[in-house]
Write an enzyme that holds these catalytic residues in place. Structure first.
Site, short mmCIF file in Angstrom:
data_model
loop_
_atom_site.label_atom_id
_atom_site.label_comp_id
_atom_site.label_asym_id
_atom_site.label_seq_id
_atom_site.Cartn_x
_atom_site.Cartn_y
_atom_site.Cartn_z
N ASP A 40 0.81 -1.23 0.00
CA ASP A 40 0.00 0.00 0.00
C ASP A 40 0.84 1.27 0.00
O ASP A 40 0.45 2.29 0.56
CB ASP A 40 -0.97 0.02 1.20
CG ASP A 40 -1.87 -1.20 1.21
OD1 ASP A 40 -2.26 -1.65 0.11
OD2 ASP A 40 -2.18 -1.70 2.30
N LYS A 43 1.82 2.07 -5.17
CA LYS A 43 2.39 1.52 -6.41
C LYS A 43 1.48 1.78 -7.60
O LYS A 43 1.93 2.16 -8.68
CB LYS A 43 2.60 0.00 -6.26
CG LYS A 43 3.56 -0.37 -5.16
CD LYS A 43 3.61 -1.87 -4.94
CE LYS A 43 2.38 -2.48 -4.34
NZ LYS A 43 2.06 -2.08 -2.96
N GLY A 67 -4.56 -4.40 -3.77
CA GLY A 67 -5.56 -3.36 -4.05
C GLY A 67 -4.79 -2.12 -4.45
O GLY A 67 -4.11 -1.53 -3.62
N HIS A 68 -4.84 -1.77 -5.72
CA HIS A 68 -4.06 -0.64 -6.24
C HIS A 68 -5.02 0.47 -6.67
O HIS A 68 -5.83 0.28 -7.57
CB HIS A 68 -3.18 -1.10 -7.41
CG HIS A 68 -2.15 -2.11 -7.01
ND1 HIS A 68 -1.29 -2.70 -7.91
CD2 HIS A 68 -1.84 -2.64 -5.80
CE1 HIS A 68 -0.49 -3.54 -7.26
NE2 HIS A 68 -0.82 -3.53 -5.98
N GLN A 250 1.87 -6.10 -3.26
CA GLN A 250 2.34 -6.21 -1.87
C GLN A 250 3.63 -5.38 -1.69
O GLN A 250 3.83 -4.43 -2.42
CB GLN A 250 2.57 -7.69 -1.47
CG GLN A 250 1.28 -8.48 -1.28
CD GLN A 250 0.64 -8.93 -2.58
OE1 GLN A 250 1.27 -9.56 -3.41
NE2 GLN A 250 -0.63 -8.64 -2.76
P1 GDP Z 1 -0.78 0.26 -3.58
O1 GDP Z 1 -1.37 -1.00 -3.11
O2 GDP Z 1 0.68 0.36 -3.32
O3 GDP Z 1 -1.12 0.59 -5.00
O4 GDP Z 1 -1.44 1.41 -2.67
P2 GDP Z 1 -3.01 1.55 -2.30
O5 GDP Z 1 -3.72 2.07 -3.47
O6 GDP Z 1 -3.51 0.31 -1.65
O7 GDP Z 1 -2.91 2.60 -1.13
C1 GDP Z 1 -2.41 3.87 -1.33
C2 GDP Z 1 -3.51 4.87 -0.97
O8 GDP Z 1 -2.95 6.16 -0.86
C3 GDP Z 1 -4.59 4.99 -2.02
O9 GDP Z 1 -5.80 5.32 -1.39
C4 GDP Z 1 -4.10 6.14 -2.89
O10 GDP Z 1 -5.17 6.81 -3.55
C5 GDP Z 1 -3.49 7.02 -1.85
N1 GDP Z 1 -2.34 7.83 -2.27
C6 GDP Z 1 -1.33 7.51 -3.13
N2 GDP Z 1 -0.40 8.49 -3.16
C7 GDP Z 1 -0.83 9.44 -2.30
C8 GDP Z 1 -0.30 10.69 -1.85
O11 GDP Z 1 0.78 11.11 -2.25
N3 GDP Z 1 -1.03 11.39 -0.93
C9 GDP Z 1 -2.22 10.94 -0.45
N4 GDP Z 1 -2.86 11.70 0.44
N5 GDP Z 1 -2.76 9.77 -0.85
C10 GDP Z 1 -2.05 9.03 -1.73
P1 IMO Z 2 -0.95 -4.22 -2.18
O1 IMO Z 2 -0.54 -4.78 -3.52
C1 IMO Z 2 -0.96 -4.64 2.17
C2 IMO Z 2 -0.97 -8.73 3.76
C3 IMO Z 2 -2.20 -9.19 4.51
C4 IMO Z 2 -1.56 -10.15 5.48
C5 IMO Z 2 -0.45 -10.81 4.66
C6 IMO Z 2 -0.82 -12.15 4.06
O2 IMO Z 2 -2.25 -3.51 -2.21
O3 IMO Z 2 0.16 -3.46 -1.56
P2 IMO Z 2 -2.40 -12.85 2.05
O4 IMO Z 2 -3.86 -12.62 1.83
O5 IMO Z 2 -1.54 -12.26 0.99
O6 IMO Z 2 -2.06 -14.28 2.33
O7 IMO Z 2 -2.08 -12.06 3.43
O8 IMO Z 2 -0.17 -9.88 3.62
N1 IMO Z 2 -1.22 -8.21 2.41
C7 IMO Z 2 -1.17 -6.91 2.07
N2 IMO Z 2 -0.97 -5.82 2.83
N3 IMO Z 2 -1.10 -4.51 0.84
C8 IMO Z 2 -1.26 -5.61 0.05
O9 IMO Z 2 -1.25 -5.54 -1.29
C9 IMO Z 2 -1.34 -6.87 0.67
N4 IMO Z 2 -1.53 -8.12 0.22
C10 IMO Z 2 -1.43 -8.93 1.28
O10 IMO Z 2 -2.84 -8.12 5.15
O11 IMO Z 2 -0.96 -9.45 6.54
MG MG Z 3 -2.89 -1.66 -1.82
#
Ligand code: GDP
Ligand code: IMO
Ligand code: MG
Length: 472
Positions: A40, A43, A67-68, A250
């Site tokens: 998270d 990416k 979840g991206h 991840q």
């Molecule tokens: P990923 O899994 O690495 O793609 O990240 P996620 O999408 O799960 O989580 C990142 C969260 O931060 C999302 O809700 C994005 O919309 C948000 N986000 C990304 N970059 C920024 C930033 O620079 N500032 C803020 N406030 N939110 C951001």
């Molecule tokens: P993105 O791509 C954050 C965590 C779960 C748990 C561990 C194992 O959005 O960054 P799993 O279901 O993979 O067997 O769970 O990994 N986890 C993540 N945490 N971002 C993710 O993906 C994750 N995918 C798995 O919360 O601790």
């Molecule tokens: Mg994510």
């Protein structure tokens, strides 16, 4: 074969100019985008931003545990399996052999994309070597978690761990096998194995494989237009001089080998996974861009040195909207952990990073950064391999000055408050990487690109297209 008949392929050969899909001849290398923390990091946002400089986007591991989030203009997407590049019209996308794919989740995601006017046919290619995550694997994942009580991993409950286990045990079902005449036999072997454990955990019997085989055949028909020998496709593209953007899911500290085992996911998000998870040789990977958040978060169980369970943690969670994209769970929050991020920089060779969510720190007077771990009277500077050690450490913090000023949407580095620039420089020096991209908001438009020779080398003339796409 002797050396005379040996014909080298031109993978990764820097001296050969590459003609990309746009017909222009320029050298744009292939790079891996990888999370340097516990996932998270943002990416999805950064991959989406960089797409205009690449010819295709390739996911290499994980499943719908990812979840991206991507936001631009008034649009908002949460991608779980499909590479973030899909949001760029015409951009080819690949889901490699390293993924585990729930046919239901994949088809559901396609439905959402199509409803949003995003076409996927003919440009989304799914490896027929990727393994299927069938419903009983998600049931097993959840049953194990329920039974584990306080020691649970806190998985996403999507069946990711069981799917990778069966793959390694040679009991998995590949996507290509969903339409095979041997399907029922393969399923029977898998169901027997899974049912035994499910029953021991108090679950329900799984029954005969027939009905599941029927569903699999229906899925297979719907998947058929997307399935391909993606390694051949990728090899051909590389030989044609195309540049690939690999999208990690991840984060490095969730890596099954290098992360906080056993509190990890079951794949290799680290950059090496881009090779094993796609069939693209390591020699074709020209660079690694690390993605790192300006503070730390983690979802699920496992050690988290310096986890903030006070009002500061709550502030980060609220302001950073730190709730899981997949499960909606509140993410655990802490200050930036330079020990962990430095380790991840080295694991991935990520000497250039994108720093995200700087804006979330806008309201603090002082910002602590963890630069060491105190353990039994000593200060550790290297990330320990055992969770028992990690559980017992106490962070050593260095205080940086806050800026108490809005940074969101700043497009020039010089326009950031001096204390924010100092913070960025401090983090870069601590982790041993150049901070070339700074994100100050969730939207594509809220991203700052700094002058960087490495970044310029990776993106070539694509930088202009990125800046245009960013709305600058
Ligand atoms: P990923 O899994 O690495 O793609 O990240 P996620 O999408 O799960 O989580 C990142 C969260 O931060 C999302 O809700 C994005 O919309 C948000 N986000 C990304 N970059 C920024 C930033 O620079 N500032 C803020 N406030 N939110 C951001
Ligand atoms: P993105 O791509 C954050 C965590 C779960 C748990 C561990 C194992 O959005 O960054 P799993 O279901 O993979 O067997 O769970 O990994 N986890 C993540 N945490 N971002 C993710 O993906 C994750 N995918 C798995 O919360 O601790
Ligand atoms: Mg994510």
């Amino acid at each position: 074969m002797d050396w005379k008949s040996f014909k080298p392929l031109n993978f990764g050969n820097a001296s050969i100019p590459r003609a990309n899909f746009r017909g222009t001849v320029e050298r744009v290398p292939s790079i891996v985008v990888v999370g340097l923390q516990w996932g998270d990091e943002g990416k999805g946002k950064i991959v989406d931003l960089l797409c205009p400089a690449f010819d295709a986007v390739v996911r290499y591991q994980g499943g719908n545990n990812a979840g991206h989030t991507v936001k631009f203009a008034d649009r908002h997407f949460a991608l779980r399996l499909v590479p973030s590049g899909i949001l760029h019209a015409g951009m080819p996308c690949v889901m490699g052999n390293g993924l585990v794919v729930s046919p239901e989740a994949f088809l559901g995601e396609l439905g959402e994309l199509h409803a949003a006017g995003i076409e996927t046919r003919g440009r989304l290619h799914l490896s027929n070597r990727a393994h299927a995550v069938l419903p009983h694997l998600a049931a097993l994942d959840r049953a194990r978690e329920e039974a584990a009580g306080t020691g649970k991993v806190g998985t996403t409950g999507r069946g990711i761990g069981p799917a990778y286990e069966l793959k390694a045990a040679r009991c998995g079902v590949r996507l290509s096998e969903l339409s095979s005449p041997q399907l029922e036999e393969r399923l029977r072997a898998q169901l027997v194995r899974v049912e035994a454990e499910l029953l021991a955990l108090g679950g329900e019997p799984l029954g005969e494989p027939g009905p599941l085989a029927d569903r699999c055949r229906e899925w297979a028909a719907e998947l058929a237009p997307y399935l391909a020998d993606t390694e051949h496709l990728l090899h051909r593209w590389l030989e044609e001089g195309k540049s690939l953007l690999f999208e990690g899911a991840q984060g490095s500290l969730l890596d099954v080998d290098h992360g906080t085992y056993p509190f990890v996911t079951s794949s290799n998000p680290t950059a090496g996974g881009a090779s094993t998870g796609t069939g693209v040789p390591p020699t074709a990977l020209d660079g690694v861009l690390g993605i790192v958040k300006a503070y730390t978060t983690r979802v699920g169980g496992g050690p988290f040195p310096g986890e903030l369970e006070d009002e500061h943690g709550e502030h980060l969670r609220r302001r950073g909207n730190e709730f899981g994209t997949v499960t909606g769970r509140p993410r655990r929050c802490g200050w930036f952990d330079a020990v962990a991020a430095r380790y991840a920089v080295r694991l991935n060779g990520a000497r250039v990073v994108a720093l995200t969510k700087l804006d979330v720190l806008d309201e603090f007077d002082e910002i602590p950064v963890c630069t060491g771990y105190r353990h039994r009277g000593r200060v550790l500077r290297e990330f320990p391999s055992g969770v028992e050690t990690l559980d017992g450490v106490e962070p050593v913090y260095e205080l940086r000055k806050g800026w108490r000023q809005q940074t969101a949407g700043t497009l020039e580095y010089d326009q950031l408050p001096a204390a924010a620039r100092d913070y960025v420089a401090f983090l870069g020096a601590q982790i041993g990487a150049e901070v070339a991209v700074i994100s100050t908001g969730p939207r594509r438009e809220e991203t700052l690109l700094r002058e960087s020779a490495t970044l310029a080398g990776w993106l070539g003339g694509g930088i202009e297209r990125i800046l245009a796409g960013r709305g600058a």
